[in-house]
Design a protein around this motif. Structure first.
Motif, PDB file in Angstrom:
ATOM      1  N   GLU A 132       0.991  -1.520   0.219  1.00  0.00           N
ATOM      2  CA  GLU A 132       0.578   0.141   0.005  1.00  0.00           C
ATOM      3  C   GLU A 132       0.652   1.375  -0.159  1.00  0.00           C
ATOM      4  OE1 GLU A 132      -3.133   0.524  -0.462  1.00  0.00           O
ATOM      5  OE2 GLU A 132      -3.184  -1.966  -0.425  1.00  0.00           O
ATOM      6  N   ILE A 133       2.592   0.904  -0.474  1.00  0.00           N
ATOM      7  CA  ILE A 133       2.965   2.156  -0.273  1.00  0.00           C
ATOM      8  C   ILE A 133       2.475   3.248  -1.863  1.00  0.00           C
ATOM      9  CG2 ILE A 133       5.154   0.948   0.811  1.00  0.00           C
ATOM     10  CD1 ILE A 133       6.262   0.930  -2.422  1.00  0.00           C
ATOM     11  N   ILE A 134       2.741   4.765  -1.662  1.00  0.00           N
ATOM     12  CA  ILE A 134       2.699   6.063  -2.397  1.00  0.00           C
ATOM     13  C   ILE A 134       3.887   5.545  -4.239  1.00  0.00           C
ATOM     14  CG2 ILE A 134       3.092   8.199  -3.000  1.00  0.00           C
ATOM     15  CD1 ILE A 134       2.814   8.781  -0.198  1.00  0.00           C
ATOM     16  N   PRO A 135       2.472   5.011  -4.789  1.00  0.00           N
ATOM     17  CA  PRO A 135       3.395   5.429  -5.986  1.00  0.00           C
ATOM     18  C   PRO A 135       4.484   5.617  -7.021  1.00  0.00           C
ATOM     19  CG  PRO A 135       1.201   5.139  -6.169  1.00  0.00           C
ATOM     20  CD  PRO A 135       1.549   5.177  -5.211  1.00  0.00           C
ATOM     21  N   GLU A 136       5.477   4.956  -7.512  1.00  0.00           N
ATOM     22  CA  GLU A 136       6.995   5.318  -7.151  1.00  0.00           C
ATOM     23  C   GLU A 136       6.824   5.434  -8.945  1.00  0.00           C
ATOM     24  OE1 GLU A 136       9.835   3.984  -5.355  1.00  0.00           O
ATOM     25  OE2 GLU A 136       8.455   4.731  -3.410  1.00  0.00           O
ATOM     26  N   PHE A 137       7.969   6.214  -9.434  1.00  0.00           N
ATOM     27  CA  PHE A 137       8.477   5.614 -10.692  1.00  0.00           C
ATOM     28  C   PHE A 137       9.392   5.910 -11.267  1.00  0.00           C
ATOM     29  CE2 PHE A 137       9.682   6.227 -15.791  1.00  0.00           C
ATOM     30  CZ  PHE A 137       9.169   5.306 -16.002  1.00  0.00           C
ATOM     31  N   HIS A 138      10.362   4.851 -12.401  1.00  0.00           N
ATOM     32  CA  HIS A 138      12.310   4.595 -11.510  1.00  0.00           C
ATOM     33  C   HIS A 138      12.203   4.600 -13.127  1.00  0.00           C
ATOM     34  CE1 HIS A 138      12.453   6.048  -7.647  1.00  0.00           C
ATOM     35  NE2 HIS A 138      11.193   4.033  -7.719  1.00  0.00           N
ATOM     36  N   HIS A 139      12.843   5.463 -13.938  1.00  0.00           N
ATOM     37  CA  HIS A 139      13.675   5.405 -15.231  1.00  0.00           C
ATOM     38  C   HIS A 139      14.968   4.811 -15.038  1.00  0.00           C
ATOM     39  CE1 HIS A 139      14.079   4.623 -19.822  1.00  0.00           C
ATOM     40  NE2 HIS A 139      15.110   5.618 -19.827  1.00  0.00           N
ATOM     41  N   ILE A 140      15.899   3.849 -15.760  1.00  0.00           N
ATOM     42  CA  ILE A 140      17.021   3.317 -15.576  1.00  0.00           C
ATOM     43  C   ILE A 140      17.388   2.901 -17.117  1.00  0.00           C
ATOM     44  CG2 ILE A 140      19.120   2.050 -14.229  1.00  0.00           C
ATOM     45  CD1 ILE A 140      15.407   1.957 -12.665  1.00  0.00           C
ATOM     46  N   LYS A 141      18.531   3.464 -17.178  1.00  0.00           N
ATOM     47  CA  LYS A 141      19.002   4.068 -18.576  1.00  0.00           C
ATOM     48  C   LYS A 141      20.036   2.717 -19.251  1.00  0.00           C
ATOM     49  CE  LYS A 141      19.538   8.878 -18.887  1.00  0.00           C
ATOM     50  NZ  LYS A 141      20.544  10.097 -19.532  1.00  0.00           N
ATOM     51  N   ALA A 142      19.819   2.176 -20.079  1.00  0.00           N
ATOM     52  CA  ALA A 142      20.832   1.113 -20.274  1.00  0.00           C
ATOM     53  C   ALA A 142      22.108   1.051 -20.042  1.00  0.00           C
ATOM     54  CB  ALA A 142      20.743   0.620 -21.661  1.00  0.00           C
ATOM     55  N   SER A 143      22.679   2.226 -19.790  1.00  0.00           N
ATOM     56  CA  SER A 143      24.099   2.482 -19.728  1.00  0.00           C
ATOM     57  C   SER A 143      24.153   2.293 -17.731  1.00  0.00           C
ATOM     58  CB  SER A 143      24.917   3.617 -20.025  1.00  0.00           C
ATOM     59  OG  SER A 143      24.129   5.452 -19.381  1.00  0.00           O
ATOM     60  N   GLN A 144      23.562   2.296 -17.155  1.00  0.00           N
ATOM     61  CA  GLN A 144      23.492   2.384 -15.513  1.00  0.00           C
ATOM     62  C   GLN A 144      23.396   1.120 -15.428  1.00  0.00           C
ATOM     63  OE1 GLN A 144      20.293   5.415 -15.453  1.00  0.00           O
ATOM     64  NE2 GLN A 144      21.464   5.718 -13.605  1.00  0.00           N
ATOM     65  N   LEU A 145      23.554   0.559 -15.980  1.00  0.00           N
ATOM     66  CA  LEU A 145      23.077  -1.579 -15.780  1.00  0.00           C
ATOM     67  C   LEU A 145      24.370  -2.163 -15.578  1.00  0.00           C
ATOM     68  CD1 LEU A 145      19.608  -2.198 -17.325  1.00  0.00           C
ATOM     69  CD2 LEU A 145      19.732  -1.425 -14.678  1.00  0.00           C
ATOM     70  N   PRO A 146      24.861  -2.684 -14.314  1.00  0.00           N
ATOM     71  CA  PRO A 146      26.572  -3.279 -14.495  1.00  0.00           C
ATOM     72  C   PRO A 146      26.070  -4.090 -15.713  1.00  0.00           C
ATOM     73  CG  PRO A 146      24.861  -3.735 -12.419  1.00  0.00           C
ATOM     74  CD  PRO A 146      23.965  -2.813 -13.279  1.00  0.00           C
ATOM     75  N   GLU A 147      27.492  -4.774 -16.203  1.00  0.00           N
ATOM     76  CA  GLU A 147      27.581  -5.026 -18.003  1.00  0.00           C
ATOM     77  C   GLU A 147      28.705  -5.791 -17.175  1.00  0.00           C
ATOM     78  OE1 GLU A 147      25.645  -4.098 -22.025  1.00  0.00           O
ATOM     79  OE2 GLU A 147      25.358  -1.905 -20.801  1.00  0.00           O
ATOM     80  N   TRP A 148      29.048  -7.027 -17.281  1.00  0.00           N
ATOM     81  CA  TRP A 148      30.414  -8.215 -17.582  1.00  0.00           C
ATOM     82  C   TRP A 148      30.332  -9.040 -18.705  1.00  0.00           C
ATOM     83  CZ3 TRP A 148      26.311  -8.507 -14.422  1.00  0.00           C
ATOM     84  CH2 TRP A 148      25.462  -9.979 -14.129  1.00  0.00           C
ATOM     85  N   LYS A 149      31.016  -9.988 -18.831  1.00  0.00           N
ATOM     86  CA  LYS A 149      31.619 -10.937 -19.577  1.00  0.00           C
ATOM     87  C   LYS A 149      32.690 -11.727 -18.918  1.00  0.00           C
ATOM     88  CE  LYS A 149      31.606  -9.170 -24.684  1.00  0.00           C
ATOM     89  NZ  LYS A 149      32.723  -8.897 -25.683  1.00  0.00           N
ATOM     90  N   ASP A 150      32.032 -13.140 -19.780  1.00  0.00           N
ATOM     91  CA  ASP A 150      33.036 -14.636 -18.940  1.00  0.00           C
ATOM     92  C   ASP A 150      33.123 -14.723 -20.453  1.00  0.00           C
ATOM     93  OD1 ASP A 150      34.381 -16.396 -17.402  1.00  0.00           O
ATOM     94  OD2 ASP A 150      32.246 -17.233 -16.391  1.00  0.00           O
ATOM     95  N   GLY A 151      34.918 -14.973 -20.843  1.00  0.00           N
ATOM     96  CA  GLY A 151      35.060 -14.822 -22.144  1.00  0.00           C
ATOM     97  C   GLY A 151      34.034 -14.625 -22.905  1.00  0.00           C
TER      98      GLY A 151
END
Length: 290
Positions: A132-151
């Motif tokens: 029952e919390i007050i509604p929120e909205f968040h936009h997260i850009k692709a560049s903000q998301l953690p990315e990594w490689k394994d091989g």
């Protein structure tokens, strides 16, 4: 005995512009961690005359996570948000005690453009204390998301935590959603990297688990504690999602989610009576299903 768990095949339904493959809920598995609903949108070709128009509709008790692989969507809601979502970024709308929203093809793409729309609409049930919390909205850009490689294998942490990383998406319970893309065969071992229940959605390509090959359009459900090593075939694309189950069972009716059936009945009446929070300057309205 196989520890594969359930293999769920997408069931298709037509909602007009989109062929939607329902992943969960499923009669044998209502939720995976706090994830209660996943719709596969497309891939479908839009234009030059047919575009995406999902009119104003309500939600309670959940957070929506929209993740597009191709195509743009314009999101508007009753708390005043107007946000374009592009491929690779995340729209995280916390419905809480009640929010209405619409999703449409942006105006600048309605000039005869032909393009592919493909993505996932995901609902995450909120903990009882947050329903029952007050509604929120968040936009997260692709560049903000953690990315990594394994091989040669590429990972992106869309939401939650895993593999020693934390996504900036502000979630309310322990969960994870991870995108994996391969160009070569890759052996995936989630032991010690993810916590809770796990679902593996095969977006493209295929995987081999416990001696069975699982093709795209399927979801494999297991638990991190007993999951076998997954062999991801070359040129494959997966979404891993799940987390710790919520303590209470959840009820779902249409776009409403709650631990309480009575709370859902209240939301139904409010939507029918149009006393539910509505969007300013938007007269569209999706009626309550009978």
């Amino acid at each position: 005995m196989s520890n594969l768990g359930l293999i769920i095949e997408e069931r298709s339904r037509d909602i007009g512009d989109f062929l939607v493959g329902r992943l969960i809920p499923f009669r044998k598995k209502r939720m995976i961690g706090p994830f209660i609903f996943i719709d596969h949108m497309g891939p479908t070709t839009l234009g030059p005359k047919n575009y995406m128009d999902v009119d104003q509709h309500p939600h309670i008790g959940l957070a929506t996570l929209t993740y597009m692989l191709e195509g743009d969507i314009m999101h508007r809601d009753s708390i005043g948000t107007e946000q374009r979502i592009t491929p690779g970024s995340v729209n995280w709308m916390v419905a809480g005690k009640g929010v209405s929203h619409s999703e449409r093809t942006p105006e600048d793409l309605r000039n005869g453009n032909i393009f592919v729309a493909h993505g996932y609409q995901i609902w995450v049930a909120l903990p009882k204390s947050k329903e029952e919390i007050i509604p929120e909205f968040h936009h997260i850009k692709a560049s903000q998301l953690p990315e990594w490689k394994d091989g040669t294998t590429h990972f992106k942490l869309i939401a939650g935590s895993g593999y020693g990383r934390i996504s900036p998406v502000p979630v309310f319970s322990p969960l994870f959603m991870i995108e994996i893309k391969t160009t070569e065969e890759y052996s995936l071992n989630t032991q010690g990297e993810l916590k809770g229940e796990i679902g593996i959605c095969v977006v493209d390509g295929s995987i081999v688990a416990c001696g069975q090959q699982i093709e795209k359009g399927h979801i494999l459900v297991s638990k991190v504690s007993d999951i076998c090593t997954i062999q991801i075939n070359n040129n494959s694309h997966l979404l891993l999602f799940g987390g710790e189950p919520l303590e209470e069972a959840r009820h779902i009716f249409w776009n409403f989610v709650s631990h309480s059936k009575e709370r859902i009945e209240v939301a139904k009446r409010e939507w029918q009576d149009k006393t539910f929070p509505m969007m300013p300057a938007d007269n569209t309205y999706v009626p309550l299903p009978s």
